[in-house]
Design an enzyme around this catalytic site. Structure first.
Site, short mmCIF file in Angstrom:
data_model
loop_
_atom_site.label_atom_id
_atom_site.label_comp_id
_atom_site.label_asym_id
_atom_site.label_seq_id
_atom_site.Cartn_x
_atom_site.Cartn_y
_atom_site.Cartn_z
N CYS A 20 39.72 44.11 39.17
CA CYS A 20 39.93 43.47 40.57
C CYS A 20 40.90 44.43 41.47
O CYS A 20 40.40 45.49 41.69
CB CYS A 20 40.53 41.97 40.32
SG CYS A 20 40.13 41.14 41.89
N LYS A 62 45.11 44.61 31.87
CA LYS A 62 45.32 44.99 33.18
C LYS A 62 46.91 45.54 33.44
O LYS A 62 47.64 44.97 33.01
CB LYS A 62 45.04 43.62 34.13
CG LYS A 62 45.13 44.09 35.63
CD LYS A 62 44.86 42.91 36.50
CE LYS A 62 44.75 43.25 37.98
NZ LYS A 62 44.37 42.14 38.68
N GLU A 90 35.74 39.45 35.45
CA GLU A 90 37.12 39.04 35.36
C GLU A 90 37.18 37.66 34.89
O GLU A 90 36.49 36.87 35.55
CB GLU A 90 37.92 39.66 36.43
CG GLU A 90 39.26 39.01 36.24
CD GLU A 90 40.29 39.27 37.66
OE1 GLU A 90 41.58 39.10 37.29
OE2 GLU A 90 39.65 39.41 38.58
#
Length: 531
Positions: A399, A349, A276
């Protein structure tokens, strides 16, 4: 099944003794968090929860709410204390305010458990059906914390069970179902202990424990492989190890960008994955800071072959995309050869972190007190396509997203396009050298058990690892080191029961189960009053 009717309330406690039970609840809640890191200690949460049920045994609804709140607040604060690091050390928030924020979050999220315990104390009838009632309210509290206000399911009960016999339930019931069965076992265990001391009929207590124990034994005795292999994939996972306070530093950026580029260009694998925000600059910023950087990566992956000597065939790179005027996303860019005119692969995301990636309404004042670059991302779609590599369909998640198994399961609605491999790109550098790293690894392991898909984990500071479809870590880099993890992963296809029902209905079946158990306990409790 009768335990002899509801027990009389205890007389009021006076002085310091009135805080003995709440203090005990807090200690139990805090102690159980050890198992979220040291998963071999999985009996600890079961025993702690049985202790909570014991404390609730003679409590009034008001006192039960206090006990549940103390248990939950200590549980969450002990399990997520590392949030203090992100707010104070890297966000610049004064230490007292950062500590208060961690406590306030834990206290607020524990209100769900407080309400659940109050409901249990209000409606328990001293019968074997109290096991069903406790299971119902526990499951409702866990679902509420995991879903409402975008959800915060970190240290949900099931994550402590990834190495327990209860893990056999993961492909059937998912993490919340595992936690519900543990709650039933804890309540049943306390019922047996009461019976052993002559406080309840042994037969009723044994029958109350039989159903959850039978469900568990059936799953353990008949482990099911719902998926089948689709072939191996050579992978290289980059661990950049850039301290969070250096990630955007003009002095450190040239060296870290150069290392990422070398790792991507020199890796000998069919797929190389960088974590990330491995490239932490927006496209316009990157072009000003390092002209031609992205174009060099694109050209390399558009022309080279796969395997040893030919360079990587494809790459997934964590990078923010967009600009300040039109909005930006926390994204994964896919680099590979593609037909003329075809768009470059990207995954944006979907499930953003409150305060860190989006600002909840009314809290801009709080985020403005901290130094968080790129703290207001736009949200990507829920069902985004996978990245095709050598016959595999690799599904990125970023994440925090791999805490939400029901959302990852949405990509499995069509078996023909369902992922064969999952890839988590993370930056846990925000939380320093803390228990967040092993906790997050165990969360990923639980996802692989639910969906029976391997997980690639490419992270900034750890845990960079390959996890197979049975939740086993097959390769891993030491945390807080810089390096490249070379490994082979075996893709899988096919659907687990969890993937099947969660892709169609989300968590609604578990909500329905909780309500059904609660209703059955209330109705049966009225029909079977104690003597």
């Amino acid at each position: 099944m009768s335990f002899g009717g509801p027990p009389p309330p205890l007389p009021p406690r006076r002085g310091r003794w009135r805080w003995l039970a709440p203090s005990a609840a807090a200690v139990l809640g805090a102690l159980q968090t050890l198992a979220f890191v040291h998963t071999a200690w999985w009996p600890l949460p079961l025993l702690a929860l049985a202790g909570l049920v014991a404390l609730l045994d003679t409590a009034s609804p008001r006192r039960a709410a206090l006990l549940g709140w103390c248990y939950g607040t200590a549980w969450l604060a002990a399990g997520t204390w590392w949030l203090f690091i992100s707010m104070h050390r890297y966000g610049g928030l004064p230490a007292p305010l950062a500590a208060a924020a961690v406590f306030a979050l834990s206290a607020a999220l524990s209100l769900y458990l407080a309400l659940a315990c109050a409901a249990y104390a209000r409606w328990r009838r001293g019968t074997g059906w109290d096991v069903a009632l406790f299971t119902s309210v526990w499951l409702l509290a866990e679902l509420a914390r995991g879903v409402l206000f975008t959800g915060f399911p970190w240290v949900a009960a099931g994550y402590a069970l990834v190495d327990a016999p209860l893990a056999a339930l993961a492909p059937w019931l998912g993490v919340y179902g595992m936690g519900a069965v543990m709650a039933a076992l804890a309540a049943g265990l306390w019922g047996v202990l009461r019976a052993a001391h002559g406080l309840a009929p042994v037969r009723s207590a044994a029958l109350a424990l039989a159903l959850p124990l039978g469900v568990l034994l059936a799953a353990v005795a008949a482990p099911a492989e719902f998926t089948r292999p689709t072939g191996p994939l050579q992978v290289a996972l980059l661990q950049t190890n850039v301290a969070q306070d250096e990630k955007f530093s003009a002095e450190r950026l040239p060296e870290s960008l150069a290392w990422v580029a070398r790792g991507l260009l020199e890796a000998r694998a069919e797929l190389v994955v960088a974590p990330e925000t491995a490239v932490p600059l927006l496209p316009g910023q990157l072009e000003e800071f390092a002209p031609g950087y992205w174009q060099q990566l694109q050209a390399h992956f558009a022309t080279t072959g796969a395997g040893v000597g030919g360079g990587p065939r494809a790459a997934l790179v964590g990078v923010p995309l967009g600009d300040f005027d039109r909005g930006y996303t926390n994204s994964v860019a896919g680099l590979t050869a593609r037909p003329a005119g075809a768009a470059e692969y990207r995954y944006d995301k979907h499930h953003l972190v409150p305060f860190g990636e989006f600002i909840p309404t009314g809290f801009r004042w709080f985020t403005q007190m901290m130094n968080i670059p790129l703290g207001d991302f736009s949200r990507g779609g829920l069902q985004q396509p996978s990245f095709a590599v050598r016959g595999q369909r690799v599904a990125p998640n970023i994440c925090y997203e791999d805490l939400f198994g029901e959302e990852l399961a949405q990509r499995f609605a069509d078996p023909a396009t369902a992922p064969t491999v999952m890839a988590n790109l993370s930056n846990i550098g925000w939380f320093g050298n803390s228990i967040a790293i092993p906790q997050h690894l165990n969360i990923s392991r639980l996802r692989t058990l639910e969906l029976q898909r391997p997980m690639l984990r490419a992270t900034n500071t750890g845990a960079t690892a390959v996890v197979d479809h049975r939740g086993r870590v097959t390769a891993q880099l030491a945390p807080h080191t810089r390096g490249v993890l070379d490994a082979v992963v075996e893709g899988r296809e096919g659907l687990t029961p969890f993937a099947w029902w969660a892709s169609r209905s989300g968590l609604a079946p578990l909500l329905g189960l909780a309500l059904l158990l609660g209703a059955a306990a209330l109705v049966a409790g009225r029909r079977r009053p104690g003597p």
